[in-house]
Scaffold this motif. Structure first.
Motif, PDB file in Angstrom:
ATOM      1  N   ALA A 171     -67.809  17.505  53.279  1.00 49.19           N
ATOM      2  CA  ALA A 171     -67.990  17.117  51.877  1.00 49.19           C
ATOM      3  C   ALA A 171     -66.826  16.271  51.381  1.00 49.19           C
ATOM      4  O   ALA A 171     -66.995  15.361  50.571  1.00 49.19           O
ATOM      5  N   THR A 172     -65.621  16.581  51.876  1.00 49.00           N
ATOM      6  CA  THR A 172     -64.435  15.822  51.481  1.00 49.00           C
ATOM      7  C   THR A 172     -64.586  14.348  51.842  1.00 49.00           C
ATOM      8  O   THR A 172     -64.392  13.467  51.005  1.00 49.00           O
ATOM      9  N   LEU A 188     -60.668  11.053  36.378  1.00 59.15           N
ATOM     10  CA  LEU A 188     -60.693  12.512  36.304  1.00 59.15           C
ATOM     11  C   LEU A 188     -61.246  13.061  37.599  1.00 59.15           C
ATOM     12  O   LEU A 188     -62.339  12.677  38.037  1.00 59.15           O
ATOM     13  N   ASP A 189     -60.492  13.965  38.234  1.00 63.09           N
ATOM     14  CA  ASP A 189     -60.984  14.724  39.392  1.00 63.09           C
ATOM     15  C   ASP A 189     -61.300  16.126  38.895  1.00 63.09           C
ATOM     16  O   ASP A 189     -60.401  16.933  38.656  1.00 63.09           O
ATOM     17  N   GLN A 197     -59.283  14.617  46.637  1.00 68.44           N
ATOM     18  CA  GLN A 197     -59.994  13.553  45.924  1.00 68.44           C
ATOM     19  C   GLN A 197     -59.091  12.876  44.897  1.00 68.44           C
ATOM     20  O   GLN A 197     -59.185  11.667  44.679  1.00 68.44           O
ATOM     21  N   ALA A 198     -58.233  13.652  44.256  1.00 67.73           N
ATOM     22  CA  ALA A 198     -57.290  13.061  43.303  1.00 67.73           C
ATOM     23  C   ALA A 198     -56.355  12.089  44.009  1.00 67.73           C
ATOM     24  O   ALA A 198     -56.010  11.024  43.471  1.00 67.73           O
ATOM     25  N   MET A 199     -55.935  12.438  45.227  1.00 70.54           N
ATOM     26  CA  MET A 199     -55.056  11.561  45.990  1.00 70.54           C
ATOM     27  C   MET A 199     -55.770  10.277  46.377  1.00 70.54           C
ATOM     28  O   MET A 199     -55.200   9.179  46.294  1.00 70.54           O
ATOM     29  N   SER A 254     -66.056  14.353  41.470  1.00 72.73           N
ATOM     30  CA  SER A 254     -66.101  15.810  41.503  1.00 72.73           C
ATOM     31  C   SER A 254     -66.883  16.313  42.705  1.00 72.73           C
ATOM     32  O   SER A 254     -67.984  15.837  42.983  1.00 72.73           O
ATOM     33  N   ASN A 255     -66.274  17.255  43.400  1.00 70.54           N
ATOM     34  CA  ASN A 255     -66.982  18.102  44.359  1.00 70.54           C
ATOM     35  C   ASN A 255     -66.979  19.485  43.721  1.00 70.54           C
ATOM     36  O   ASN A 255     -66.177  20.338  44.062  1.00 70.54           O
ATOM     37  N   PRO A 256     -67.858  19.709  42.738  1.00 69.17           N
ATOM     38  CA  PRO A 256     -67.772  20.925  41.925  1.00 69.17           C
ATOM     39  C   PRO A 256     -68.180  22.153  42.729  1.00 69.17           C
ATOM     40  O   PRO A 256     -68.800  22.033  43.801  1.00 69.17           O
TER      41      PRO A 256
END
Length: 560
Positions: A171-172, A188-189, A197-199, A254-256
């Protein structure tokens, strides 16, 4: 150290230090992360060199959950700093204290322990976290980082804890590949986890806000950013959009925690995947909230699950969420891709196994029963998994002459808006091609959104006057019955993007073949009408919608 000795050493260390599953507190001291970065660099702790330590077969075995082959390959060289780091953080096994001292000459074992990465005994050092190299390629080129996360099932030897912070998985890489590679101001992550994901987002953004409901996840994400020398990320604690109330962003990723978990007593609620809501309500809540937090022209890329209920298609449920979110008449452009659908039993087994509970055990059977009871009570017949791409349209004047009742393609509904262009509402199933190679799909996402905007701005009159060019990755396939001069099957094949394959008749194949940017669409249609003897208006009625489909899919592009 052979495999049996390593396993025994791991068990002995766990017994000597108490509960092996106690999650460490991660501290990000700048001096320590700077020194650790130097040690990892000097040891050559990279994806390529770690893979070379034990070879492709052992790497595949590790992926299947066995480290025996890797340990056998390391037996003759596991005292080098690289071998020590790989044993400690990738295989999740203790090493001798002297070897650890040699692997951390700058940071020092005591400082690494104080940061929460290892546990130290008199003569050995054991991993408290997973720390491994990670390599990627995006539009800015190749990159590599080191990523800290919690120890997995292989290292723990038991099911995961509910506060587990997940590392890098399929998923990443999928979501990072979906991120649009266009520079923006703010990203926004949502639900950052280990911060990966923020990186990735920071590479294309001036600043990033990363949120999570887990303070421990935020600690790990902060450590990862600092370890890799990445600034410009602000970490905030809170649920969903609460930490960013009233704020807007140019991009949301987002990977919520979308996994559908029974709200039953005794069912683990893993923070990294369970949002605490019933069914797919968390994904619905996130999608409905996007419009309030996107700048005009802003985009969002997310992963998610959605349920199929008796008599209700899963993608229709997602479509209804966007319809309910359209409270101001402006709405959102939405492209939803379902990559996979699982029946209730397969879905339950997948996620119970993901938490570390093994099939064949009484606990596994109990949890499967709880999942199936929940699905039966709520009349769930299946669960879809896929990707969601959203854009908030920019307001503007209504375009004269637009035919809002006409779809851009069979699975894209164009809807009228009080101001601005028709919406892109695209809901489709792409079961294999997309998931097989997610890297670089962000460029495809950007292209589709641009194509949708271009199509919305061009009614049939404007499209007829446009000049189109065949994309460079498109080929044509023709199949013949033996002895026949005319093809029985023709297809246009896309080499990149989603690898679409479009069946074509003689008229469409000829039309596409003539799209070299020199003639307008109308001129090509007129010429084909004369050659074939078909009425020009009838031919245009067939070819213009097909041309729109091909532009949206990227097989045809507007000439510059």
């Amino acid at each position: 150290m052979n495999a049996a000795a390593a396993s025994a050493s791991s068990a002995d260390f766990a017994a000597s230090t108490g509960t092996p599953h106690t999650l460490p507190t991660i501290g990000a001291d700048a001096a320590v992360t700077d020194a650790l970065r130097q040690d990892l660099t000097d040891a050559g702790f990279t994806v390529e060199r770690v893979d070379a330590l034990w070879g492709a077969e052992a790497a595949a075995s590790l992926h299947r959950g066995s480290r025996v082959a890797a340990l056998r390959a390391l037996a003759a060289r596991d005292t080098t700093p690289l071998g020590t780091l790989a044993t400690l953080f990738v295989l999740g096994l203790p090493v001798r204290r002297a070897d650890a001292d040699a692997a951390f000459p700058s940071a020092g074992v005591q400082s690494v322990e104080a940061s929460g990465l290892v546990r130290v005994d008199a003569d050995s050092v054991a991993p408290a976290v997973d720390l491994r190299p990670y390599a990627f390629v995006d539009d800015l080129g190749a990159g590599s980082w080191w990523i800290v996360s919690d120890l997995g099932e292989l290292a723990l030897g038991t099911a995961l804890g509910e506060e587990h912070v997940l590392g890098i998985g399929g998923a990443t890489t999928t979501l990072s590949g979906l991120q649009v590679p266009v520079p923006v101001r703010r990203v926004l992550d949502l639900g950052t986890g280990c911060g990966i994901q923020a990186m990735h987002a920071r590479r294309f953004a001036d600043e990033v806000v990363a949120t999570d409901i887990s303070r421990r996840a935020l600690d790990i994400a902060r450590f990862n950013a600092q370890l890799n020398g990445i600034d410009g990320i602000e970490f905030r604690f809170g649920s969903l959009f609460e930490p960013v109330a009233g704020e807007r962003f140019d991009r949301i990723v987002s990977n919520p925690p979308f996994v559908i978990t029974p709200r039953s007593e005794g069912v683990p609620a893993y923070e990294y995947r369970d949002g605490g809501m019933v069914g797919d309500a968390l994904v619905e809540t996130v999608l409905i909230g996007l419009g309030d937090h996107l700048e005009p022209g802003g985009t969002a890329q997310l992963l998610g699950n959605w349920e199929y209920h008796w008599g209700t298609d899963g993608l229709d449920r997602v479509r209804s969420w966007f319809e309910r979110a359209d409270t101001d008449g402006l709405g959102l452009d939405a492209w939803v891709i379902e990559r996979e659908r699982q029946d209730p039993t397969a879905y339950a087994e997948t996620w119970i196994r993901d938490g570390g509970t093994k099939p064949g055990t009484p606990e596994f059977d109990r949890l499967v029963g709880a999942w199936l009871d929940d699905f039966a009570d709520r009349r769930v017949t299946g669960v879809g998994f896929g990707y969601v791409v959203v854009r908030k349209p920019r307001p503007g004047p209504t375009r004269a002459g637009s035919d809002a009742s006409r779809s851009l393609r069979s699975d894209v509904a164009a809807e009228p808006v009080g101001r601005g262009a028709a919406h892109l509402r695209r809901f489709e199933r792409v079961p294999e091609t997309l998931g097989s190679n997610p890297a670089g799909l962000g460029a495809t996402v950007a292209r589709v959104l641009d194509a949708a905007a271009w199509l919305a701005a061009h009614d049939d009159v404007a499209l007829a006057a446009a000049h189109l060019v065949v994309a460079g990755d498109v080929t044509e396939e023709r199949f013949y019955w033996p002895g026949n001069d005319d093809p029985t099957v023709m297809a246009l094949v896309q080499g990149g993007g989603l690898g679409r394959r479009v069946d074509a008749d003689t008229a469409l194949a000829a039309f596409v073949g003539a799209c070299d940017g020199e003639l307008s669409v109308a001129a090509i249609v007129g010429a084909l009408a004369q050659i074939t003897g078909v009425d020009e208006q009838v031919l245009a009625a067939d070819l213009l919608p097909a041309a729109r489909d091909l532009v949206l899919d990227g097989l045809l592009v507007p000439a510059a």
